[in-house]
Write an enzyme that holds these catalytic residues in place. Structure first.
Site, PDB file in Angstrom:
ATOM      1  N   ASP A  93       0.834  -1.204   0.000  1.00  0.00           N
ATOM      2  CA  ASP A  93       0.000   0.000   0.000  1.00  0.00           C
ATOM      3  C   ASP A  93       0.870   1.255   0.000  1.00  0.00           C
ATOM      4  O   ASP A  93       2.099   1.186   0.054  1.00  0.00           O
ATOM      5  CB  ASP A  93      -1.007  -0.016   1.154  1.00  0.00           C
ATOM      6  CG  ASP A  93      -0.350   0.011   2.531  1.00  0.00           C
ATOM      7  OD1 ASP A  93       0.785   0.512   2.652  1.00  0.00           O
ATOM      8  OD2 ASP A  93      -0.974  -0.458   3.497  1.00  0.00           O
ATOM      9  N   VAL A  94       0.222   2.406  -0.067  1.00  0.00           N
ATOM     10  CA  VAL A  94       0.950   3.667  -0.275  1.00  0.00           C
ATOM     11  C   VAL A  94       1.953   3.933   0.840  1.00  0.00           C
ATOM     12  O   VAL A  94       3.083   4.374   0.584  1.00  0.00           O
ATOM     13  CB  VAL A  94      -0.050   4.839  -0.385  1.00  0.00           C
ATOM     14  CG1 VAL A  94       0.688   6.169  -0.420  1.00  0.00           C
ATOM     15  CG2 VAL A  94      -0.913   4.681  -1.630  1.00  0.00           C
TER      16      VAL A  94
END
Length: 314
Positions: A93-94
């Protein structure tokens, strides 16, 4: 002429960037280099072109001449490569960083094979005692602050031992293996006891790397996890220690056979480095696939024989 590489390689995904942007950046760089490489020479065809006849004021004749095919001219044809078939392995994820596996060409099939191997991934996870947020990360909305002076490394390690013991039972349960059999012994020797289908997130090992209140760092080996699940584990550790904790970092340092040493930095996202990385990782990828998937095929044979025997009896 430059050839499109095919296979698996790993890059280092920085925090704060979506995995899709990383894939796009690698693809864009490869396309630029592939299209900039010298291509094949334009095809030639014969055309009859006018040529002046001998003498003054004579009639114009035709002469056979080989000329390039205009359809092969770069300005007419455009770039030879417009997109690459590039797939992504286990996502990050980011907020997370670390090893991110990509596949080009036939590497997309290898990505599926590696996914079916259900290999362990390893993370270093940073934590901070004393506060809780709505998303378990240090950048989330603050929910509460708590004291943490009573926490010691020994207390933390006791909690980690409980987590590992609980997850070990879940690992055996979801592996669907009778631990009293010869098959279970052989799997344990080869390190192949793991769920070969869908299961909840499972932590196979967890230990404390650093402890300096209020900060701490863990190393977590796990299967079928998400990065948000790891942040929640940090939050739950804080609660178990009669305090609170937020996650400050999630960094993947190993994804199956790929480690940080295999991961290409942004300055190395070029054609030559990717070709070298694919070649260097080819053997260990093939070895792991043969070891894991080969055992799966062998272990399925007795079950198939038994089912066929029952069907014959009916």
């Amino acid at each position: 002429m430059a050839a499109v590489p095919g296979g698996l390689f790993a890059v280092y995904k920085p925090a704060g960037v979506a995995w899709s942007r990383v894939r796009e950046a690698v693809e864009t760089r490869l396309l630029r280099e592939l299209n900039a490489a010298p291509g094949r020479a334009p095809r030639q065809h014969v055309r009859f072109l006018p040529a002046p006849a001998a003498g003054d004021g004579g009639a114009t004749g035709l002469v056979a001449t080989r000329v390039p095919v205009l359809a092969d001219h770069p300005l007419v044809r455009g770039p030879r490569f417009r997109r690459l078939k590039m797939g992504a392995g286990h996502r990050l994820d980011v907020k997370a960083s670390g090893v991110f596996v990509l596949g080009i060409g036939h590497g997309n099939k290898l990505l599926t094979d590696l996914y079916n191997c259900h290999l362990t991934k390893v993370y270093t996870v940073g934590g901070l005692f004393g506060k809780a947020t709505d998303d378990f990360s240090d950048t989330g909305k603050l929910v509460e602050k708590t004291t943490f002076d009573h926490i010691t490394r020994e207390k933390l390690e006791r909690i980690l031992a409980v987590i590992q013991g609980t997850n070990h039972k879940a690992l055996l349960m979801h592996s669907n293996i009778d631990m009293k059999t010869q098959e279970a012994y052989e799997l344990a020797v080869k390190g192949l006891i793991r769920p070969m289908g869908k299961s909840p997130p499972i932590i196979t090992a967890i230990r404390c790397l650093q402890f300096a209140l209020p900060e701490f760092q863990l190393e977590i080996h796990c299967l079928h996890e998400t990065q948000q699940y790891l942040r929640k584990i940090v939050h739950e550790i804080g609660l178990e220690l009669k305090s609170s904790a937020v996650c400050t970092q999630v960094r993947r340092i190993r994804d199956g056979v790929f480690t940080l040493d295999d991961a290409l930095l942004r300055t190395q996202w070029n054609l030559q480095s990717i070709q070298n990385a694919i070649r260097d990782c080819q053997l260990k990828v093939q070895t792991e696939l043969e070891k894991t998937l080969g055992h799966q095929e062998r272990s399925c044979l007795p079950k198939m024989d038994a089912e066929m025997a029952r069907a014959a009896e009916r």
